[in-house]
Design a protein around this motif. Structure first.
Motif, PDB file in Angstrom:
ATOM      1  N   THR A  37     -14.696   5.793  22.381  1.00  0.00           N
ATOM      2  CA  THR A  37     -15.689   5.335  23.365  1.00  0.00           C
ATOM      3  C   THR A  37     -15.566   3.821  23.423  1.00  0.00           C
ATOM      4  N   ARG A  38     -15.123   3.195  22.446  1.00  0.00           N
ATOM      5  CA  ARG A  38     -14.424   1.721  22.552  1.00  0.00           C
ATOM      6  C   ARG A  38     -13.142   1.536  22.204  1.00  0.00           C
ATOM      7  N   PRO A  39     -12.586   0.614  22.771  1.00  0.00           N
ATOM      8  CA  PRO A  39     -11.002   0.472  22.391  1.00  0.00           C
ATOM      9  C   PRO A  39     -10.764  -0.379  21.218  1.00  0.00           C
ATOM     10  N   LYS A  40      -9.653  -0.042  20.521  1.00  0.00           N
ATOM     11  CA  LYS A  40      -9.320  -0.986  19.363  1.00  0.00           C
ATOM     12  C   LYS A  40      -8.893  -2.461  19.945  1.00  0.00           C
TER      13      LYS A  40
ATOM     14  N   ALA B 280      -6.110  -4.633  33.653  1.00  0.00           N
ATOM     15  CA  ALA B 280      -7.498  -3.870  33.634  1.00  0.00           C
ATOM     16  C   ALA B 280      -8.226  -3.650  32.330  1.00  0.00           C
ATOM     17  N   THR B 281      -9.547  -3.238  32.303  1.00  0.00           N
ATOM     18  CA  THR B 281     -10.053  -2.888  31.130  1.00  0.00           C
ATOM     19  C   THR B 281      -9.479  -1.702  30.528  1.00  0.00           C
ATOM     20  N   ASP B 282      -9.233  -1.736  29.360  1.00  0.00           N
ATOM     21  CA  ASP B 282      -8.657  -0.511  28.863  1.00  0.00           C
ATOM     22  C   ASP B 282      -9.386   0.592  28.791  1.00  0.00           C
TER      23      ASP B 282
ATOM     24  N   PRO C 143     -15.938  -4.858  33.484  1.00  0.00           N
ATOM     25  CA  PRO C 143     -17.107  -5.360  32.791  1.00  0.00           C
ATOM     26  C   PRO C 143     -16.887  -6.005  31.498  1.00  0.00           C
ATOM     27  N   CYS C 144     -15.378  -6.340  31.166  1.00  0.00           N
ATOM     28  CA  CYS C 144     -15.301  -7.107  29.983  1.00  0.00           C
ATOM     29  C   CYS C 144     -15.924  -8.516  30.178  1.00  0.00           C
ATOM     30  N   GLN C 145     -15.924  -9.148  31.166  1.00  0.00           N
ATOM     31  CA  GLN C 145     -16.109 -10.714  31.302  1.00  0.00           C
ATOM     32  C   GLN C 145     -17.456 -11.001  30.715  1.00  0.00           C
ATOM     33  N   SER C 146     -18.437 -10.015  31.091  1.00  0.00           N
ATOM     34  CA  SER C 146     -19.780 -10.353  30.727  1.00  0.00           C
ATOM     35  C   SER C 146     -20.316  -9.461  29.437  1.00  0.00           C
ATOM     36  N   CYS C 147     -19.201  -8.711  28.743  1.00  0.00           N
ATOM     37  CA  CYS C 147     -19.579  -7.843  27.620  1.00  0.00           C
ATOM     38  C   CYS C 147     -19.655  -8.658  26.323  1.00  0.00           C
ATOM     39  N   GLU C 148     -20.561  -7.968  25.466  1.00  0.00           N
ATOM     40  CA  GLU C 148     -20.745  -8.858  24.304  1.00  0.00           C
ATOM     41  C   GLU C 148     -19.673  -8.620  23.138  1.00  0.00           C
ATOM     42  N   ARG C 149     -18.873  -7.488  23.416  1.00  0.00           N
ATOM     43  CA  ARG C 149     -17.688  -7.129  22.745  1.00  0.00           C
ATOM     44  C   ARG C 149     -16.318  -7.947  23.083  1.00  0.00           C
ATOM     45  N   ARG C 150     -16.598  -8.642  23.968  1.00  0.00           N
ATOM     46  CA  ARG C 150     -15.132  -9.297  24.609  1.00  0.00           C
ATOM     47  C   ARG C 150     -14.385  -9.836  23.541  1.00  0.00           C
ATOM     48  N   GLU C 151     -14.956 -10.548  22.509  1.00  0.00           N
ATOM     49  CA  GLU C 151     -14.307 -11.224  21.367  1.00  0.00           C
ATOM     50  C   GLU C 151     -14.218 -10.540  20.360  1.00  0.00           C
TER      51      GLU C 151
ATOM     52  N   TRP D 157     -11.335  -7.670  22.518  1.00  0.00           N
ATOM     53  CA  TRP D 157     -10.668  -8.494  23.604  1.00  0.00           C
ATOM     54  C   TRP D 157      -9.986  -7.619  24.739  1.00  0.00           C
ATOM     55  N   GLY D 158     -11.161  -6.653  24.976  1.00  0.00           N
ATOM     56  CA  GLY D 158     -10.514  -5.830  26.207  1.00  0.00           C
ATOM     57  C   GLY D 158      -9.587  -4.594  25.922  1.00  0.00           C
ATOM     58  N   GLY D 159      -9.307  -4.222  24.774  1.00  0.00           N
ATOM     59  CA  GLY D 159      -8.411  -3.213  24.255  1.00  0.00           C
ATOM     60  C   GLY D 159      -7.025  -3.715  24.415  1.00  0.00           C
TER      61      GLY D 159
HETATM   62 FE1  SF4 Z   1     -16.502  -4.546  26.399  1.00  0.00          FE
HETATM   63 FE2  SF4 Z   1     -14.228  -4.519  27.717  1.00  0.00          FE
HETATM   64 FE3  SF4 Z   1     -14.482  -4.141  25.042  1.00  0.00          FE
HETATM   65 FE4  SF4 Z   1     -15.276  -2.254  26.940  1.00  0.00          FE
HETATM   66  S1  SF4 Z   1     -13.244  -2.954  26.695  1.00  0.00           S
HETATM   67  S2  SF4 Z   1     -16.287  -3.010  25.002  1.00  0.00           S
HETATM   68  S3  SF4 Z   1     -16.172  -3.549  28.425  1.00  0.00           S
HETATM   69  S4  SF4 Z   1     -15.025  -6.012  26.102  1.00  0.00           S
END
Ligand code: SF4
Ligand code: FES
Length: 360
Positions: A233-236, A326-328, A299-307, A310-312
């Motif tokens: 549900t979330r990328p590596k 694109a977002t993974d 949605p990566c740009q404003s996501c708390e997991r972006r760092e 790193w967007g997968g």
């Molecule tokens: Fe957030 Fe992008 Fe990672 Fe998905 S891929 S959790 S939107 S930073």
């Protein structure tokens, strides 16, 4: 912009030549020919530059790095540069004398791949003959040379039923670590995806087996576990983030942010034949294109997991959406996630097609 931190590790892909033809090979579709490979002195210079840049570990890989006759020279040189050395090998054609020579050259660690614990399957999944017997012998040679050993088990729908036996084999081989890594669908593996894709039930059982084995074997065997993106549900954080921790030098000297980066069509890669590793790490357009978080779409740009992630993975984003930026789709927030999951479920439910093998 502040200069990037130094990379942690260098993957030195000495050759794409390989005695095996695994259908899940992650090497690019177009392989480097032997005539284009870097010479010994060129690799020595790369190792010097890597150490100067701040790299701590070098992983000698391929193809099959044992095919290079100068492997021991390069291991010794890396050691002299202060680099920790790891050999990633199929173990095919390893001899006791070669294992001793590798240890005497100062090799710190070896990783041996294992296709299956069933001999017929091991040959089917490697596209070769006598694979299991040769790997069993190779493990004994590496341990006799007193080299610490990790076993790499690449898992898929065809061998997940043997995961418990893989764990027992790692113990029998004297490995201190086992990597249970589900196939990642890049390079040649993408072509064989339908033949390799497991069901969700297989993945869930594998996770239970690994969890129980970790508890049972604590202190005897470390088990790393890489879950398959298609059911995540979330990328590596692929490569620890693009151009943040790792760099690859391919057999012809191209410097890549990941081993599959050449699948991205509109990207130019600098080569160590023209520029230093440090200059490429800091200034190459390919490295800077997806470094950090500035390039990210929503949605990566404003996501708390972006760092965090790193967007997968850029290569997976390209393979599944046609856009490396694109977002993974492994992320449940990606508009392509449902399609990715449906692909996995449909492919896993259908009868497995025959493998498409690649010959060097
Ligand atoms: Fe957030 Fe992008 Fe990672 Fe998905 S891929 S959790 S939107 S930073
Ligand atoms: Fe290229 Fe993940 S394999 S970024």
């Amino acid at each position: 912009m502040r200069p990037p931190d130094p990379p942690f590790a260098l993957l030195a892909e000495l050759t794409h030549r390989c005695p095996l033809a695994c259908p899940y090979c992650s090497n690019p579709l177009t392989l480097a020919r032997a005539a284009s490979e870097l010479e010994t002195d060129e690799w020595r210079r790369v190792l010097d530059e890597a150490a100067k840049l701040g790299v701590l570990q070098v992983h000698f890989s391929g193809g099959e790095p044992l095919i290079r006759k100068d492997l021991e020279l390069l291991i010794a040189h890396a050691g002299q540069c202060g680099l920790y050395t790891n050999l990633i090998t199929s173990g095919m054609a390893l001899s006791p004398a070669r294992a001793t020579a590798l240890a005497q050259a100062g090799l710190d660690h070896a990783q041996l791949s294992l296709q299956d614990t069933d001999a017929l399957n091991a040959d089917l999944f490697s596209g070769s003959k006598n694979t299991l017997a040769q790997k069993t012998a190779a493990a004994a040679m590496l341990r006799a040379a007193d080299l610490p050993l990790t076993l790499n088990a690449v898992m898929h729908r065809g061998n997940l039923a043997h995961l418990e036996a893989m764990i027992e084999t790692a113990l029998a081989f004297g490995a201190g670590r086992l990597e249970v890594a589900h196939v990642q669908y890049y390079g040649w593996a993408l072509r064989n995806r339908a033949a390799l894709m497991p069901t969700r039930a297989q993945i869930d059982l594998a996770t239970q087996i690994v969890t129980a084995a970790r508890a049972r074997l604590s202190g005897r065997l470390v088990i790393d576990y890489v879950v398959p993106d298609y059911y995540a549900t979330r990328p590596k954080a692929c490569m620890g983030g693009w151009a943040q921790r790792f760099l690859n030098v391919d057999p012809a000297g191209n410097v890549l942010p990941c081993h599959a980066a050449q699948s991205i069509p509109d990207m130019h890669f600098d080569t160590v034949r023209e520029k230093s590793l440090g200059e490429i790490w800091r200034n190459s357009a390919a490295f800077n294109r997806f470094r950090g978080a500035g390039w990210m779409p929503e949605p990566c740009q404003s996501c708390e997991r972006r760092e965090v992630d790193w967007g997968g993975c850029r290569c997976q984003a390209l393979a599944l959406t046609g856009d490396a930026g694109a977002t993974d789709p492994a992320c449940a927030l990606s508009p392509h996630h449902a399609e990715m999951l449906a692909t996995a479920q449909n492919e896993a439910a259908a009868p497995a097609p025959d493998f498409i093998y690649r010959r060097y």
